[in-house]
Design a protein around this motif. Structure first.
Motif, short mmCIF file in Angstrom:
data_model
loop_
_atom_site.label_atom_id
_atom_site.label_comp_id
_atom_site.label_asym_id
_atom_site.label_seq_id
_atom_site.Cartn_x
_atom_site.Cartn_y
_atom_site.Cartn_z
N LYS A 1 0.86 -1.16 0.13
CA LYS A 1 0.05 0.00 0.04
C LYS A 1 0.76 1.16 0.05
N ASP B 1 2.40 -3.82 6.13
CA ASP B 1 1.72 -3.09 5.21
C ASP B 1 1.31 -3.52 3.96
N PHE B 2 1.10 -4.80 3.72
CA PHE B 2 0.74 -5.38 2.53
C PHE B 2 -0.99 -5.69 2.29
N ALA B 3 -0.91 -5.36 0.91
CA ALA B 3 -2.54 -5.41 0.52
C ALA B 3 -2.71 -5.87 -0.62
N PRO B 4 -4.03 -6.56 -0.97
CA PRO B 4 -4.06 -7.24 -2.26
C PRO B 4 -3.97 -6.09 -3.46
#
Lengths: 318, 427
Positions: free
Chosen positions: B3, B337-340
C-alpha cells in the motif's frame, strides 16, 4: 462552660478553632472581640454568645449582614447547643462543647505508612532513571534515520513532563483535601506504573509473538493496562484523599469502566465494517526473542485449512 | 502490492473509449471514409438504462454480427444489466436515432465479451474475419467515444500481445471511453477485434475476433440464452483459473537471486517483473532491494471489483547501519503494510480471514507466515489469497516474500503456496 468555636472550610473541615473558657464571647472583625475574624462581610462587632444551661444564646449586635443558622440540634430556637452551625458573612462557624463526640481514629493505610519510603531519593531516583532509560531505548529502537539527540529529546521530555504534571495534579489535590501533598510519593507511583506498563506490554507482545494464542491477544493487553491504571488511581487516591477503601476502589473501578466504555464506543464504529485490507499479525521481533520452533510448511498449510470454511460461511451471510 | 508505495513503472490498462487522431496517409483516410460510410448504420450505441430514473447509466458500442440481430459488445459495457437485471435494461441507438430493446443472451467475462439480441432488428450486420491480419496491417476502430457520435479511428494491427495470459490484440490507435464493444475492421470491412481497453498514447487493446467466434458457436450450440448469469460467470471464472494454474504448475519454476536469497523468477511470459533498490540513497541507514512481478490479466467484474490478477513480490533487507532492534522495528513496519492488488468491495467479497504461524524451511530457516483469504460472495469456492512470509532468524538481514492470487480455488491456492514456499528459499 468552655465553648469551642470552629471555623469551617471546604467540605465542612475544620480550618481553625478557638477555645474560650468564659460565659460570654464576642465575635467580630474588630480587635476588641474575643474572637477576631478577617472575613470582610463580618461587622466589627457582629454578635455575642452567652452561655445558658446546655447551650448558648446568640445576640446579633446589629450586624450589617446578620446571621444565618445552618444547623441547630436544639429544639429551642433561641438556644444553640453543641454541634450548631451558623454562618456570618461568608464564614461558617460551628459551636461545640468539650464533650462533643468524635469519630474514631482511622487506621493509617499501609501505602501511606510506607509513603515515606517512596519519598526517599534512593527509591524515586532509580525509578526516574529507569523510566528515562526505557523511553530513550524505545525512541532509539524506532529511529531509522541517523541518531540525533535533538529528535529524541522532545519526545522524552514531553513524556516526562506528562508524568510530572500528573504528580502535580495529585499532590495539589492532596494538599487541598488533606493538607498533604506527597509530591514525591505521587511522582514515584506514576513512574512505577509507567515502568510496569512498559514491562507488561513488552512481555505480552513477546509472548503473543511466540505463541499466537488468544491468551496474549489484544484483550489481555487491554486488561493488563486497565488493571495497572486501576492500581495507580487507587494508590494516588489513597495518598491524596481520605476516602474509605470501599469508596476508593469503587470510584476507581467506575472511572476505569468509563474509560473502557469510551474506548469500546470508539472502536464500535469499525466493528463488522468491511475492509478491503487484511488485518493480520505483523509483529516481528529480533531472533533473540523467538523461542518456539517452526512447523513444517505442510503442517502450516494444514492449520490454515479452517480459514476456507470460515470464509465460505462469511460469504453466505450476505 | 505494498500500500502507499509508488507504483512501479508498469503499464496499467484502463477501459476505453475516445478519438482524436487522424492519419496522415491519404489512402488510409480514403479507406476510413469508405468504411465509415458503409458501416455507419451497423455500429450501435449500447445504452444501459436505469429503470428507476429512466436515464442511461452507461454507454458503449456494439455491432450486429448476423441478420437476425445478434449483437456483440463488451461484458463491461452491459455488466450492470447482467448483475442487476431487475434494475437495468439494455437498449441500442442507431446512427439514425432509432432505438430498440436488447436481451442479454451470453457472456464471456474472461475475454470481456457479451452477446445481446435485438428482437425485430432490421439492418446491416458486419462479417467477422476468419483469419488474423498480418502485423502492420492498417485497421480501423469504430465506436461512439464519449457519446459524441460515431467515430472511426485508423490504426495498426500489432498482433496478439504475448505479455498477457488472456489474448489481447495490441492495436496502435486511440480508443476512448464509449468505444468499448465497437468493432475494429480491416480494409475489407471484416471485424478483426473488439475494442476493449487502452493504456494511453496510442497503445490500445482489442479482444481477438477468434474469441467472439468461440462465444457465438457456444451460444449457437446451446441454442438458448443463459438463464442463470451468476452461475455461468462463476463457472467461467472457475474454469479459467483451473486452466491458468495447471499451465503454471506445469512450468519449470526458476529461481533468481535477490540479496543472499533465491526468489521466484518470471513464472511465465505473461508475468512481468520489475525491481529496485535504495542503494543510490546516501542517507539510507539500511539496504533494501525488491523484485515485484505481476500479470496484467485483470478480469473486469464490476466497477469496484476485478479478479484474475497474480502478483508476487520479494524484498531483501540488510540492517547496514541499523542495530538489530532498529532493523526489526523497520522490518515489522514494512511487514504490516501489505494489501491485495485487486480491488473488491463489500458486495463482492467477504472481509479477509487471516492466520499466521512459524515455519522452518528445508534449509532450517525460520519464517513467520501470514495467510489471508477472502471468499467471493457470488461465486462459491473462489477466493482471493494473500500470502506473506518473513524470515525471523537473522539479526541483520531479512527476506519478505509475498503473493496475491485473485479468483483462485482452494486447491490451486494451496498448491501455489506450497510451491512458492519451496522455490523461494534463503539458504
Amino acid at each position: 462552660m468552655a465553648v469551642i468555636i470552629e471555623v469551617l472550610g471546604w467540605g465542612g473541615k475544620r480550618r481553625q478553632y478557638f477555645k474560650i473558657d468564659a460565659d460570654q464571647v464576642s465575635i467580630g472583625r474588630g480587635y476588641d472581640n474575643d474572637i477576631v475574624l478577617s472575613d470582610p462581610y463580618i461587622s466589627a462587632n457582629h454578635l455575642r454568645l452567652n452561655a445558658c444551661g446546655d447551650g448558648w444564646v446568640i445576640t446579633d449586635l446589629d450586624s450589617l449582614n446578620g446571621l444565618q443558622v445552618i444547623k441547630n440540634p436544639s429544639t429551642d430556637e433561641s438556644l444553640f447547643t453543641s454541634g450548631a452551625e451558623i454562618k456570618l458573612g461568608r464564614t461558617k462557624l460551628r459551636l461545640v462543647a468539650e464533650s462533643y463526640p468524635l469519630e474514631d481514629a482511622k487506621i493509617l493505610h499501609g501505602l501511606e505508612r510506607d509513603t515515606n519510603k517512596l519519598n526517599r531519593l534512593s527509591v524515586w531516583l532509580p525509578l526516574l532513571v529507569a523510566v528515562f532509560a526505557t523511553q530513550l531505548l524505545s525512541v532509539y529502537a524506532s529511529t531509522l534515520a541517523e541518531w540525533e539527540w535533538k529528535n529524541a529529546i522532545p519526545v522524552i521530555v514531553s513524556a516526562q513532563l506528562a508524568i510530572f504534571v500528573g504528580a502535580i495534579f495529585w499532590s495539589l489535590l492532596g494538599r487541598l483535601i488533606r493538607h498533604e501533598a506527597h509530591f514525591l510519593g505521587q511522582y514515584s507511583l506514576i513512574l512505577l506504573a509507567s515502568l510496569l506498563f512498559t514491562g507488561c506490554s513488552w512481555l505480552l507482545s513477546t509472548l503473543s509473538y511466540n505463541f499466537s494464542s488468544a491468551l496474549f491477544g489484544d484483550m489481555v493487553q487491554q486488561l493488563a493496562s486497565m488493571s495497572i491504571l486501576l492500581l495507580l488511581l487507587s494508590a494516588n487516591l489513597t495518598l491524596a484523599t481520605n476516602l474509605s477503601s470501599r469508596a476508593r476502589w469503587s470510584g476507581c473501578a467506575a472511572f476505569v469502566g468509563v474509560v473502557v466504555i469510551i474506548g469500546s464506543v470508539g472502536q464500535m464504529k469499525s466493528w463488522g465494517e468491511f475492509s478491503p485490507f487484511p488485518q493480520y499479525s505483523s509483529t516481528l521481533a529480533a531472533p533473540a526473542l523467538l523461542v518456539v520452533e517452526g512447523q513444517t510448511s505442510e503442517e502450516f498449510l494444514a492449520d490454515i485449512d479452517p480459514l476456507f470454511q470460515q470464509a465460505d460461511r462469511a460469504a453466505l451471510e450476505k | 502490492m505494498i500500500k502507499n508505495r509508488e507504483a512501479i513503472a508498469m503499464v496499467r490498462m484502463a477501459f476505453i473509449f475516445i478519438l482524436a487522431w487522424s492519419s496522415s496517409i491519404c489512402a488510409q483516410n480514403d479507406i476510413a471514409r469508405d468504411l465509415f460510410a458503409d458501416y455507419r448504420s451497423a455500429v450501435l450505441q449500447i445504452r444501459i438504462i436505469d429503470l428507476t430514473s429512466g436515464s442511461k447509466s452507461a454507454i458503449g458500442s456494439g455491432f450486429p454480427i448476423n441478420e437476425s440481430g445478434l449483437i456483440a459488445t463488451n461484458y463491461h459495457v452491459i455488466q450492470l444489466a447482467a448483475s442487476e437485471p431487475q434494475q437495468y435494461r439494455i437498449e441500442y441507438l442507431t446512427e439514425t436515432n432509432k432505438t430498440g430493446k436488447l436481451k442479454l443472451v451470453d457472456v464471456d467475462v474472461i475475454n470481456d465479451l457479451a452477446l445481446v439480441e435485438a428482437v425485430d432488428f432490421e439492418g446491416q450486420f458486419i462479417q467477422l474475419a476468419t483469419q488474423e491480419p498480418e502485423i502492420g496491417m492498417p485497421v480501423y476502430a469504430l465506436g461512439n467515444p464519449l457519446d459524441l457520435g460515431l467515430t472511426v479511428v485508423p490504426g495498426t494491427y500489432n498482433g496478439i500481445n504475448r505479455a498477457s495470459y488472456h489474448p489481447r490484440v495490441h492495436y496502435t490507435g486511440s480508443l476512448n471511453p464509449g468505444m468499448s464493444g465497437g468493432p475494429t475492421m480491416d480494409r475489407q470491412g471484416q471485424v478483426v477485434g473488439i475494442n476493449v481497453a487502452t493504456a494511453g498514447n496510442q497503445v490500445s487493446f482489442l479482444v481477438p475476433v477468434s474469441r467472439l467466434h468461440t462465444l457465438v458457436s457456444d451460444y449457437r450450440a446451446r441454442g438458448a440464452a443463459i438463464e442463470n448469469m451468476q452461475l455461468h460467470i462463476g463457472e467461467q471464472l472457475m474454469a479459467d483459473q483451473q486452466e491458468k494454474f495447471s499451465s503454471l504448475f506445469a512450468r519449470n519454476w526458476q529461481a533468481i537471486s535477490l540479496g543472499e536469497a533465491q526468489v521466484l523468477d518470471e513464472l511465465a511470459p505473461f508475468v512481468k517483473c520489475w525491481g529496485g533498490s535504495n542503494s543510490s540513497d546516501d542517507k539510507a541507514q539500511f539496504l533494501s532491494a525488491d523484485r515485484s512481478c505481476r500479470s496484467e490479466d485483470s478480469i473486469y467484474m464490476t466497477s469496484t471489483f476485478a479478479t484474475g490478477i497474480l502478483e508476487y513480490q520479494f524484498i531483501w533487507l540488510e540492517a547496514d547501519k541499523l542495530n538489530s532492534w532498529q532493523f526489526y522495528n523497520y522490518y515489522e513496519r514494512l511487514f504490516g503494510d501489505f494489501a491485495p492488488g485487486n480491488r473488491a468491495d463489500e458486495e463482492d467479497v467477504t472481509g479477509f480471514q487471516c492466520d499466521h504461524g512459524f515455519t522452518q524451511g528445508a534449509s532450517g530457516r525460520q519464517s513467520k507466515n501470514v495467510f489471508c483469504l477472502r471468499a467471493y460472495k457470488d461465486y462459491p469456492k473462489l477466493y482471493d489469497i494473500l500470502f506473506l512470509q518473513g524470515s525471523v532468524d537473522d539479526k541483520e538481514s531479512a527476506l519478505i516474500s509475498h503473493f496475491t492470487l485473485a479468483g483462485v480455488s482452494k486447491e490451486n491456492g494451496l498448491a501455489f503456496t506450497r510451491k512458492f514456499m519451496e522455490v523461494s528459499q534463503w539458504q
